[in-house]
Design an enzyme around this catalytic site. Structure first.
Site, mmCIF file in Angstrom:
data_model
loop_
_atom_site.group_PDB
_atom_site.id
_atom_site.type_symbol
_atom_site.label_atom_id
_atom_site.label_comp_id
_atom_site.label_asym_id
_atom_site.label_seq_id
_atom_site.Cartn_x
_atom_site.Cartn_y
_atom_site.Cartn_z
ATOM 1 N N HIS A 17 0.851 -1.193 0.000
ATOM 2 C CA HIS A 17 0.000 0.000 0.000
ATOM 3 C C HIS A 17 0.886 1.242 0.000
ATOM 4 C CE1 HIS A 17 -3.592 -2.380 1.779
ATOM 5 N NE2 HIS A 17 -3.641 -2.346 0.467
ATOM 6 N N GLY A 64 -3.499 -1.979 -7.469
ATOM 7 C CA GLY A 64 -4.446 -2.689 -6.606
ATOM 8 C C GLY A 64 -5.886 -2.219 -6.736
ATOM 9 N N ASP A 69 -4.936 -6.510 -7.287
ATOM 10 C CA ASP A 69 -5.036 -7.520 -6.227
ATOM 11 C C ASP A 69 -5.805 -8.738 -6.719
ATOM 12 O OD1 ASP A 69 -3.713 -5.783 -4.512
ATOM 13 O OD2 ASP A 69 -5.565 -4.997 -3.632
ATOM 14 N N ASP A 89 -1.270 -1.671 4.777
ATOM 15 C CA ASP A 89 -1.330 -0.625 5.791
ATOM 16 C C ASP A 89 -2.480 -0.890 6.757
ATOM 17 O OD1 ASP A 89 -1.390 1.685 7.286
ATOM 18 O OD2 ASP A 89 -1.274 3.038 5.571
ATOM 19 N N HIS A 96 -10.312 -0.476 -1.709
ATOM 20 C CA HIS A 96 -10.440 -1.837 -2.241
ATOM 21 C C HIS A 96 -10.177 -2.885 -1.157
ATOM 22 C CE1 HIS A 96 -6.233 -0.796 -2.473
ATOM 23 N NE2 HIS A 96 -5.908 -2.046 -2.729
ATOM 24 N N ASP A 99 -10.998 -6.433 -1.892
ATOM 25 C CA ASP A 99 -10.039 -7.094 -2.778
ATOM 26 C C ASP A 99 -8.816 -7.568 -1.994
ATOM 27 O OD1 ASP A 99 -11.713 -6.443 -4.907
ATOM 28 O OD2 ASP A 99 -10.581 -4.634 -5.411
ATOM 29 N N ARG A 105 -7.135 -14.178 1.546
ATOM 30 C CA ARG A 105 -7.876 -15.433 1.681
ATOM 31 C C ARG A 105 -7.378 -16.464 0.687
ATOM 32 N NH1 ARG A 105 -11.914 -18.111 -0.468
ATOM 33 N NH2 ARG A 105 -12.345 -16.562 -2.048
#
Length: 150
Positions: A17, A64, A69, A89, A96, A99, A105
């Site tokens: 980020h 991103g 992402d 961050d 997002h 995302d 995950r």
């Protein structure tokens, strides 16, 4: 249980980020010799900064917030990325965030090494497993795919 090979030469996704880009670049400088042994991939701006820092080619996906992402997540699911270093961050909401959560995950679903801070990234990159093939076990999600929704 099935497995997926994580080869000696890994494709490593490097993501950060905005407020973590300098921290990632400092970490990359510390580990540039090891990182140059692998295929590097990054989101757009981060990739450009890494190329300038390491003087190596970095494959790039979109930024991103524009879908990068999700592109990285798809590459994880396809077996094209074997490791993620993602300095996100924790102090600032991202437009997002969903995302980001989906990317994290997928790293867990496909059981790939993932580091979200410098200390964990140090442990991962300096592991003896970085210098050998590794069979990562993949959880069988058949139950989840076949369950009936009432």
């Amino acid at each position: 249980m099935s497995s997926r090979n994580i080869p000696v030469k890994k494709t490593i996704a490097l993501v950060a980020h905005d407020h973590k880009k300098d921290e990632l670049l400092d970490w990359i400088e510390k580990h540039k010799i090891e990182l140059k042994k692998h295929q590097l991939l990054a989101t757009a701006t981060t990739g450009k900064l890494i190329e300038e820092k390491l003087k190596v080619k970095v494959d790039r996906v979109l930024s991103g917030p524009l879908g990068g992402d999700q592109q990285v997540g798809a590459m994880i699911a396809n077996g094209d990325i074997q490791m993620v270093i993602f300095f996100w961050d924790p102090m600032e909401a991202q437009p997002h965030d969903s995302d980001v959560k989906a990317l994290l995950r997928l790293g867990v679903v496909w059981n790939i090494p993932m580091a979200c801070n410098p200390a964990t990234a140090d442990f991962v990159l300096e592991s003896q497993l970085m210098t050998q093939n590794y069979q990562a076990e993949i959880t069988d999600y058949t139950y989840y795919l076949n369950r009936k929704i009432n």
